[in-house]
Design a protein around this motif. Structure first.
Motif, PDB file in Angstrom:
ATOM      1  N   LYS A 160    -123.975  66.907  98.631  1.00  0.00           N
ATOM      2  CA  LYS A 160    -122.800  66.194  98.411  1.00  0.00           C
ATOM      3  C   LYS A 160    -123.284  64.927  97.360  1.00  0.00           C
ATOM      4  O   LYS A 160    -122.486  64.699  96.513  1.00  0.00           O
ATOM      5  CB  LYS A 160    -122.304  65.413  99.792  1.00  0.00           C
ATOM      6  CG  LYS A 160    -121.641  66.557 100.617  1.00  0.00           C
ATOM      7  CD  LYS A 160    -121.173  65.735 101.866  1.00  0.00           C
ATOM      8  CE  LYS A 160    -120.511  66.703 102.955  1.00  0.00           C
ATOM      9  NZ  LYS A 160    -120.101  66.019 104.361  1.00  0.00           N
TER      10      LYS A 160
ATOM     11  N   ILE B 268    -121.681  64.124  93.695  1.00  0.00           N
ATOM     12  CA  ILE B 268    -120.904  63.092  93.226  1.00  0.00           C
ATOM     13  C   ILE B 268    -121.516  62.393  92.121  1.00  0.00           C
ATOM     14  O   ILE B 268    -120.774  61.981  91.200  1.00  0.00           O
ATOM     15  CB  ILE B 268    -120.996  61.975  94.612  1.00  0.00           C
ATOM     16  CG1 ILE B 268    -120.131  62.361  95.637  1.00  0.00           C
ATOM     17  CG2 ILE B 268    -120.523  60.659  94.111  1.00  0.00           C
ATOM     18  CD1 ILE B 268    -120.147  61.711  96.840  1.00  0.00           C
TER      19      ILE B 268
ATOM     20  N   HIS C  18    -120.451  64.636  89.084  1.00  0.00           N
ATOM     21  CA  HIS C  18    -119.067  64.364  88.863  1.00  0.00           C
ATOM     22  C   HIS C  18    -119.007  63.289  88.080  1.00  0.00           C
ATOM     23  O   HIS C  18    -118.523  62.808  86.935  1.00  0.00           O
ATOM     24  CB  HIS C  18    -118.290  64.200  89.975  1.00  0.00           C
ATOM     25  CG  HIS C  18    -116.579  64.443  89.596  1.00  0.00           C
ATOM     26  ND1 HIS C  18    -115.737  64.088  90.712  1.00  0.00           N
ATOM     27  CD2 HIS C  18    -116.089  64.302  88.437  1.00  0.00           C
ATOM     28  CE1 HIS C  18    -114.586  64.034  90.157  1.00  0.00           C
ATOM     29  NE2 HIS C  18    -114.683  63.975  88.939  1.00  0.00           N
ATOM     30  N   SER C  19    -119.743  61.919  88.466  1.00  0.00           N
ATOM     31  CA  SER C  19    -119.911  60.827  87.824  1.00  0.00           C
ATOM     32  C   SER C  19    -120.492  60.811  86.332  1.00  0.00           C
ATOM     33  O   SER C  19    -119.964  60.266  85.450  1.00  0.00           O
ATOM     34  CB  SER C  19    -120.795  59.647  88.548  1.00  0.00           C
ATOM     35  OG  SER C  19    -120.048  59.780  90.082  1.00  0.00           O
TER      36      SER C  19
ATOM     37  N   VAL D 260    -115.950  66.107  98.939  1.00  0.00           N
ATOM     38  CA  VAL D 260    -116.342  64.858  97.994  1.00  0.00           C
ATOM     39  C   VAL D 260    -116.170  65.025  96.849  1.00  0.00           C
ATOM     40  O   VAL D 260    -116.375  64.048  95.715  1.00  0.00           O
ATOM     41  CB  VAL D 260    -117.680  64.287  98.502  1.00  0.00           C
ATOM     42  CG1 VAL D 260    -118.054  64.198  99.878  1.00  0.00           C
ATOM     43  CG2 VAL D 260    -118.617  65.383  98.024  1.00  0.00           C
TER      44      VAL D 260
ATOM     45  N   LEU E 223    -114.707  62.310  94.521  1.00  0.00           N
ATOM     46  CA  LEU E 223    -115.208  61.001  94.300  1.00  0.00           C
ATOM     47  C   LEU E 223    -116.299  60.720  93.186  1.00  0.00           C
ATOM     48  O   LEU E 223    -116.865  61.744  92.804  1.00  0.00           O
ATOM     49  CB  LEU E 223    -116.334  60.781  95.683  1.00  0.00           C
ATOM     50  CG  LEU E 223    -115.446  60.594  97.065  1.00  0.00           C
ATOM     51  CD1 LEU E 223    -116.248  60.581  98.200  1.00  0.00           C
ATOM     52  CD2 LEU E 223    -114.422  59.720  97.051  1.00  0.00           C
ATOM     53  N   ILE E 224    -116.218  59.649  92.744  1.00  0.00           N
ATOM     54  CA  ILE E 224    -117.117  59.074  91.467  1.00  0.00           C
ATOM     55  C   ILE E 224    -117.755  57.987  91.857  1.00  0.00           C
ATOM     56  O   ILE E 224    -117.452  57.022  92.572  1.00  0.00           O
ATOM     57  CB  ILE E 224    -116.491  58.988  90.278  1.00  0.00           C
ATOM     58  CG1 ILE E 224    -115.222  58.189  90.134  1.00  0.00           C
ATOM     59  CG2 ILE E 224    -115.956  60.629  89.823  1.00  0.00           C
ATOM     60  CD1 ILE E 224    -114.588  58.175  88.909  1.00  0.00           C
TER      61      ILE E 224
ATOM     62  N   TYR F 204    -124.480  61.364 102.501  1.00  0.00           N
ATOM     63  CA  TYR F 204    -124.590  61.222 101.030  1.00  0.00           C
ATOM     64  C   TYR F 204    -124.349  59.683 100.723  1.00  0.00           C
ATOM     65  O   TYR F 204    -124.750  59.245  99.463  1.00  0.00           O
ATOM     66  CB  TYR F 204    -123.293  61.993 100.358  1.00  0.00           C
ATOM     67  CG  TYR F 204    -122.015  61.791 100.985  1.00  0.00           C
ATOM     68  CD1 TYR F 204    -121.289  61.100 100.013  1.00  0.00           C
ATOM     69  CD2 TYR F 204    -121.536  62.112 102.027  1.00  0.00           C
ATOM     70  CE1 TYR F 204    -120.009  60.622 100.303  1.00  0.00           C
ATOM     71  CE2 TYR F 204    -120.075  61.829 102.347  1.00  0.00           C
ATOM     72  CZ  TYR F 204    -119.355  61.007 101.422  1.00  0.00           C
ATOM     73  OH  TYR F 204    -118.076  60.697 101.847  1.00  0.00           O
ATOM     74  N   ARG F 205    -123.487  58.875 101.367  1.00  0.00           N
ATOM     75  CA  ARG F 205    -123.364  57.392 100.983  1.00  0.00           C
ATOM     76  C   ARG F 205    -124.457  56.660 101.102  1.00  0.00           C
ATOM     77  O   ARG F 205    -124.794  55.875 100.057  1.00  0.00           O
ATOM     78  CB  ARG F 205    -122.239  56.817 101.809  1.00  0.00           C
ATOM     79  CG  ARG F 205    -120.878  57.347 101.844  1.00  0.00           C
ATOM     80  CD  ARG F 205    -119.782  56.809 102.844  1.00  0.00           C
ATOM     81  NE  ARG F 205    -118.627  57.472 102.717  1.00  0.00           N
ATOM     82  CZ  ARG F 205    -117.542  57.045 101.743  1.00  0.00           C
ATOM     83  NH1 ARG F 205    -117.829  55.925 100.849  1.00  0.00           N
ATOM     84  NH2 ARG F 205    -116.422  57.606 101.706  1.00  0.00           N
TER      85      ARG F 205
ATOM     86  N   LEU G 199    -118.154  53.917  95.639  1.00  0.00           N
ATOM     87  CA  LEU G 199    -117.330  55.100  95.458  1.00  0.00           C
ATOM     88  C   LEU G 199    -115.890  55.131  95.320  1.00  0.00           C
ATOM     89  O   LEU G 199    -115.238  54.217  96.062  1.00  0.00           O
ATOM     90  CB  LEU G 199    -117.644  56.257  96.710  1.00  0.00           C
ATOM     91  CG  LEU G 199    -118.982  56.636  96.827  1.00  0.00           C
ATOM     92  CD1 LEU G 199    -119.320  57.387  98.145  1.00  0.00           C
ATOM     93  CD2 LEU G 199    -119.360  57.502  95.796  1.00  0.00           C
TER      94      LEU G 199
ATOM     95  N   ASP H 153    -112.230  57.063  94.599  1.00  0.00           N
ATOM     96  CA  ASP H 153    -111.411  58.289  94.437  1.00  0.00           C
ATOM     97  C   ASP H 153    -110.952  58.673  93.251  1.00  0.00           C
ATOM     98  O   ASP H 153    -110.082  57.627  92.560  1.00  0.00           O
ATOM     99  CB  ASP H 153    -110.114  58.124  95.618  1.00  0.00           C
ATOM    100  CG  ASP H 153    -109.550  59.420  95.561  1.00  0.00           C
ATOM    101  OD1 ASP H 153    -109.389  60.307  94.675  1.00  0.00           O
ATOM    102  OD2 ASP H 153    -109.277  59.812  96.813  1.00  0.00           O
TER     103      ASP H 153
END
Length: 366
Positions: free
Chosen positions: A119, A123, A126-127, A165, A168-169, A330-331, A343, A345
């Motif tokens: 996860k 993320i 994706h970011s 997730v 999320l970015i 993951y956070r 993070l 959405d």
């Protein structure tokens, strides 16, 4: 009011899509990559080549799956591709598999730890993709493993983890609002021979640019999990250099690190030994130059150093270590490696709190 607006948009999209279905010619077929839901879009004909009906449905949130268009992407077995449109989860699963592999199958790593590491990696990917779509180039392209090439059991586990997730970015407050993070990552961070601490490198030390969310942080599980993940990494953690191949008979006699001290990181072209820049010569696989001048078992002078990759941002070995050893989710992993980032959405721009709320549960379909 918000619910009514969403419903109105969807009804309008449906009506317009219905009109176009009745009057439009045969839709253009999309290419596929490795079983993923994808479309290759030529640069000069991006809008003309897209299926207008699907585009409208995606725009108003009525498409069956979220999509992402990646400006530059290396596709395994196909090379560098331009403007690749993929199902978002497929994209993140395929790149995460390239980066971390089947870590859930390792005896040393629990299913839960593997899921949290996947996860965090997804993320970050994706970011990074969103940032590179704005500012990047082909030189920064990631590598996508087509999802039908991933073992079925691993693919299912990764999809189950990453689906939750995928939207999320990572973003940071730039003083005028939020901007997406250039969420870089590398295999493993280095070891500081002066302080005895494993840790990542700041962007300032590595590249000369002070980035608020890319600071140096302690990462204590580097060596242990690099050794465990060597099947993925394929490289040794500790390196020994005798000399560069152009001067094999010349021992190391001096080092100039151009404004840096031992125990730090080295920028490209700044570590100079015997008057030559070794990072420039691609001698090192790491920008961490926590090196010692020493000798091998035969008394030959050598230079030993540690790490693999640039060492900035999230360490993959460290992320797996935090998940397994401390039970980080993951956070917590992401907040450890990306200082001050939060993070968001990507579907609605809301900052994700990580909690459950009744509105989202009741109206997930909006």
């Amino acid at each position: 009011m918000k619910i009514k607006t969403h419903i109105a948009k969807r009804l309008a999209a449906l009506a317009l899509a219905g009109f176009m279905i009745a009057s439009a010619p045969q839709a253009l077929a999309a290419d596929t990559i490795g079983g993923a839901d994808t479309a290759q879009i030529p640069v000069s004909q991006e809008l003309e080549q897209e299926n207008c009906i699907s585009w409208l449905l995606d725009l108003f949130g009525l498409g069956s799956k979220d999509k992402i268009t990646v400006d530059y992407l290396n596709v395994k077995g196909q090379g560098l591709r331009r403007n690749v449109r993929l199902n978002l989860v497929d994209c993140l699963v395929g790149i995460t598999y390239t980066e971390l592999g089947s870590i859930g199958s390792y005896a040393e790593i629990s299913d839960k730890a593997a899921a949290e590491a996947w996860k965090a990696q997804a993320i970050a990917i994706h970011s990074y993709l969103e940032y590179q779509n704005q500012y990047g180039s082909s030189a920064n392209a990631l590598t996508y493993t087509p999802v039908d090439q991933i073992p079925a059991s691993t693919r299912r586990k990764m999809e189950d983890a990453i689906e939750d997730v995928a939207n999320l970015i990572l973003v940071y407050d730039n003083g005028r609002g939020y901007s997406v993070c250039d969420a870089v990552f590398s295999c493993s961070a280095g070891y500081n021979t002066q302080t005895g601490v494993y840790g990542t490198c700041s962007a300032l030390d590595a590249w000369g640019n002070d980035v608020p969310y890319l600071q140096s942080v302690e990462s204590p599980y580097e060596e242990k999990y690099h050794n465990i993940l060597r099947r993925v990494v394929g490289k040794d953690y500790r390196m020994v250099e005798y000399n560069d191949s152009q001067h094999p008979d010349e021992p190391y006699v001096s080092a100039d690190t151009s404004h840096k001290s031992l125990g730090g990181f080295v920028q490209y072209n700044t570590l100079v030994v015997n008057g030559r820049s070794y990072r420039y010569l691609n001698q090192f696989v790491s920008s961490r130059y926590c090196f010692d001048f020493t000798a091998d078992e035969n008394g030959v002078p050598v230079m030993a150093y540690y790490g693999y990759g640039h060492g900035v941002g999230m360490s993959q070995c460290g992320a797996v270590g935090f998940a397994q050893e401390r039970g980080y989710d993951y956070r917590e992993i992401l907040s450890t490696y990306y200082t001050g980032a939060v993070l968001m959405d990507s579907t609605d721009g809301s900052i994700s709190s990580g909690g459950w709320n009744l509105f989202d549960w009741l109206f997930w379909w909006l």
